[in-house]
Design a protein around this motif. Structure first.
Motif, mmCIF file in Angstrom:
data_model
loop_
_atom_site.group_PDB
_atom_site.id
_atom_site.type_symbol
_atom_site.label_atom_id
_atom_site.label_comp_id
_atom_site.label_asym_id
_atom_site.label_seq_id
_atom_site.Cartn_x
_atom_site.Cartn_y
_atom_site.Cartn_z
ATOM 1 N N GLU A 1 11.466 42.172 25.278
ATOM 2 C CA GLU A 1 10.044 42.518 25.380
ATOM 3 C C GLU A 1 9.775 43.965 25.029
ATOM 4 N N ALA A 2 10.725 44.828 25.378
ATOM 5 C CA ALA A 2 10.468 46.260 25.211
ATOM 6 C C ALA A 2 11.424 46.879 24.206
ATOM 7 N N ALA A 3 10.953 47.922 23.573
ATOM 8 C CA ALA A 3 11.793 48.660 22.628
ATOM 9 C C ALA A 3 12.929 49.361 23.366
ATOM 10 N N GLU A 4 14.040 49.494 22.670
ATOM 11 C CA GLU A 4 15.169 50.225 23.248
ATOM 12 C C GLU A 4 15.384 51.483 22.394
ATOM 13 N N VAL A 5 15.620 52.609 23.060
ATOM 14 C CA VAL A 5 15.956 53.821 22.312
ATOM 15 C C VAL A 5 17.463 54.011 22.420
ATOM 16 N N MET A 6 18.149 53.885 21.292
ATOM 17 C CA MET A 6 19.604 54.093 21.297
ATOM 18 C C MET A 6 19.848 55.555 20.946
ATOM 19 N N ARG A 7 20.235 56.306 21.960
ATOM 20 C CA ARG A 7 20.354 57.756 21.784
ATOM 21 C C ARG A 7 21.767 58.171 21.412
ATOM 22 N N THR A 8 21.855 59.081 20.461
ATOM 23 C CA THR A 8 23.131 59.717 20.148
ATOM 24 C C THR A 8 23.044 61.140 20.648
ATOM 25 N N LEU B 1 24.388 64.996 5.121
ATOM 26 C CA LEU B 1 25.756 65.515 5.072
ATOM 27 C C LEU B 1 26.774 64.402 4.783
ATOM 28 N N ALA B 2 26.313 63.375 4.054
ATOM 29 C CA ALA B 2 27.160 62.253 3.613
ATOM 30 C C ALA B 2 27.470 61.243 4.720
ATOM 31 N N PHE B 3 26.768 61.346 5.818
ATOM 32 C CA PHE B 3 26.730 60.279 6.830
ATOM 33 C C PHE B 3 25.524 60.582 7.715
ATOM 34 N N PHE B 4 25.160 59.604 8.567
ATOM 35 C CA PHE B 4 23.952 59.747 9.368
ATOM 36 C C PHE B 4 24.336 59.704 10.851
ATOM 37 N N PRO B 5 24.305 60.866 11.533
ATOM 38 C CA PRO B 5 24.856 60.933 12.893
ATOM 39 C C PRO B 5 24.203 59.974 13.887
ATOM 40 N N GLU B 6 22.900 59.707 13.711
ATOM 41 C CA GLU B 6 22.239 58.793 14.655
ATOM 42 C C GLU B 6 22.825 57.386 14.583
ATOM 43 N N GLN B 7 23.534 57.080 13.471
ATOM 44 C CA GLN B 7 24.154 55.759 13.349
ATOM 45 C C GLN B 7 25.304 55.576 14.340
ATOM 46 N N ALA B 8 25.725 56.647 14.990
ATOM 47 C CA ALA B 8 26.813 56.529 15.974
ATOM 48 C C ALA B 8 26.471 55.485 17.044
ATOM 49 N N ALA B 9 25.185 55.359 17.367
ATOM 50 C CA ALA B 9 24.791 54.339 18.357
ATOM 51 C C ALA B 9 25.079 52.936 17.806
ATOM 52 N N ASN B 10 24.818 52.739 16.531
ATOM 53 C CA ASN B 10 25.152 51.444 15.908
ATOM 54 C C ASN B 10 26.665 51.251 15.827
ATOM 55 N N TRP B 11 27.386 52.334 15.487
ATOM 56 C CA TRP B 11 28.853 52.200 15.369
ATOM 57 C C TRP B 11 29.442 51.713 16.705
ATOM 58 N N ALA B 12 28.959 52.307 17.809
ATOM 59 C CA ALA B 12 29.511 51.946 19.119
ATOM 60 C C ALA B 12 29.221 50.473 19.424
ATOM 61 N N TRP B 13 28.018 50.039 19.083
ATOM 62 C CA TRP B 13 27.647 48.640 19.353
ATOM 63 C C TRP B 13 28.483 47.695 18.483
ATOM 64 N N LEU B 14 28.630 48.050 17.207
ATOM 65 C CA LEU B 14 29.411 47.203 16.283
ATOM 66 C C LEU B 14 30.873 47.132 16.729
ATOM 67 N N TYR C 1 27.062 52.773 1.874
ATOM 68 C CA TYR C 1 27.163 54.219 1.602
ATOM 69 C C TYR C 1 28.600 54.726 1.759
ATOM 70 N N THR C 2 28.845 55.736 2.608
ATOM 71 C CA THR C 2 30.189 56.332 2.681
ATOM 72 C C THR C 2 31.104 55.614 3.678
ATOM 73 N N GLY C 3 30.632 54.491 4.209
ATOM 74 C CA GLY C 3 31.552 53.552 4.846
ATOM 75 C C GLY C 3 31.945 53.784 6.284
ATOM 76 N N VAL C 4 31.265 54.664 7.010
ATOM 77 C CA VAL C 4 31.735 54.906 8.379
ATOM 78 C C VAL C 4 31.645 53.619 9.215
ATOM 79 N N ALA C 5 30.529 52.887 9.085
ATOM 80 C CA ALA C 5 30.399 51.632 9.850
ATOM 81 C C ALA C 5 31.495 50.640 9.437
ATOM 82 N N SER C 6 31.795 50.591 8.148
ATOM 83 C CA SER C 6 32.849 49.678 7.665
ATOM 84 C C SER C 6 34.187 50.041 8.307
ATOM 85 N N LEU C 7 34.468 51.347 8.394
ATOM 86 C CA LEU C 7 35.756 51.781 8.943
ATOM 87 C C LEU C 7 35.828 51.553 10.452
#
Ligand SMILES: C[S@@+](CC[C@H](N)C(=O)[O-])C[C@H]1O[C@@H](n2cnc3c(N)ncnc32)[C@H](O)[C@@H]1O
Length: 312
Positions: A12-19, A110-123, A146-152
């Motif tokens: 029902e509600a939005a979630e803020v995934m904070r890095t 800077l060739a990666f997106f730091p806020e994606q760390a929240a997605n990396w942890a979930w994945l 892109y530069t593959g951090v999520a893939s790795l």
């Protein structure tokens, strides 16, 4: 009745995934339309118009930064200005066991997106759970990778990864990151191709995946000039991705940076394409939080489906 049970439930509600940062990244301060960040050994100032407040640190703290990005009129373009010696082309950064190169790109990041760390942890959690269930490694697809951090991150967690990006250069950088991470021996397929074309072919072949993540830009081009437009092309691509999910699929994550998108809209699209699959859809935004404060900057929107249960 059985049919309605199989519809994904949307939170029902939005979630803020904070890095909030880690050893190699911090949002040190923000304000006045800019942000001051640390990327390993470099402190960097970049434009961030949504920081409408006043910086907390004194101006001399900002002027001491190693690099400042001066934007031009063109979207995301501009140039870096360095305080001291020109830095090397790359420098090593890490997130847990995953290593990757920082680079001062011409597109202000800077060739990666730091806020994606929240997605990396979930994945990472999703893949580890799927891998622990036994059998073959879970197959996952990372589109616009892109530069593959999520893939790795997913490879290190035990997945067999297919990484797709239209840019030869981005795929080459991703492979370098795999080497730097010591993950060269992992089952990762690096594919330079138009995401839509690749997915269409996979659907024709009857391929399936246990997990998919896609982070499409607002506008992009495939290697043969194929035009990608988020608002026109995402519905079809999301539908094709839904068809690629195996019977035992665990997750599908959509992320987008476009200004006129929202987590709620991405959730609505996922719910339509995943009708009949059950599970749940969470949605919201990814945010960077200042290391010493309560202020956060919303960076991108997400919706993610997971097969695990309904809400309590
Ligand atoms: C926003 S970045 C993705 C960021 C990435 N998910 C990450 O977290 O590092 C967009 C990527 O999409 C790629 N791209 C653009 N158009 C594409 C297309 N038609 N097919 C595949 N990739 C494309 C670009 O080369 C770029 O690497």
């Amino acid at each position: 009745m059985a049919l309605s049970l199989a519809q994904p439930e949307i939170s029902e509600a939005a979630e803020v995934m904070r890095t909030t940062g880690w050893a190699d990244y911090a949002l040190i301060d923000s304000g006045g339309g800019r942000k001051l960040e640390r990327y390993g050994r470099y402190e960097v100032v970049r434009p961030e118009p949504q920081c409408l407040w006043t910086p907390r640190l004194p101006p001399e703290r900002w002027t001491a930064a190693d690099a400042v990005f001066d934007p031009s009129d063109e979207e995301d373009a501009g140039r870096w200005r360095f305080k001291g010696a020109i830095p090397p082309e790359t420098w090593p950064l890490g997130w847990g066991p995953i290593k990757f190169h920082g680079r001062f790109t011409a597109f202000r990041h800077l060739a990666f997106f730091p806020e994606q760390a929240a997605n990396w942890a979930w994945l990472q959690t999703q893949v580890q759970a799927a891998a622990q269930a036994g059998g073959d490694p879970p197959r996952v697809l990372n589109l616009f990778g892109y530069t593959g951090v999520a893939s790795l991150v997913m490879a290190a967690a035990g997945a067999a990864v297919t990484h797709v990006d239209a840019s030869k250069k981005a795929v080459a950088w991703a492979r370098q990151n795999a080497e730097l991470s010591g993950l060269n021996d992992r089952p990762v397929r690096w594919i330079t191709e138009d995401a839509r074309k690749y997915v269409q072919r996979e659907v024709r072949r009857g391929s399936t995946y246990e997990g998919i993540i896609l982070d499409p830009p607002k506008y992009g081009r495939g290697p043969d000039g194929q035009v990608w437009r988020l608002f026109e092309d995402l519905p079809e691509l999301a539908g094709l991705c839904a068809r690629l999910l195996s019977e035992n699929a665990k997750f599908l994550v959509l992320n987008a940076y476009a200004e006129r998108i929202s987590g709620a809209a991405l959730a609505g699209l996922l719910a339509e394409k995943l009708d009949g699959r059950g599970g749940r859809i969470e949605w919201g935004e990814l945010a960077l939080t200042e290391e010493r404060g309560d202020r956060a900057i919303g960076m991108s929107f997400f919706a993610r489906w997971s097969s695990e249960g309904r809400f309590a």
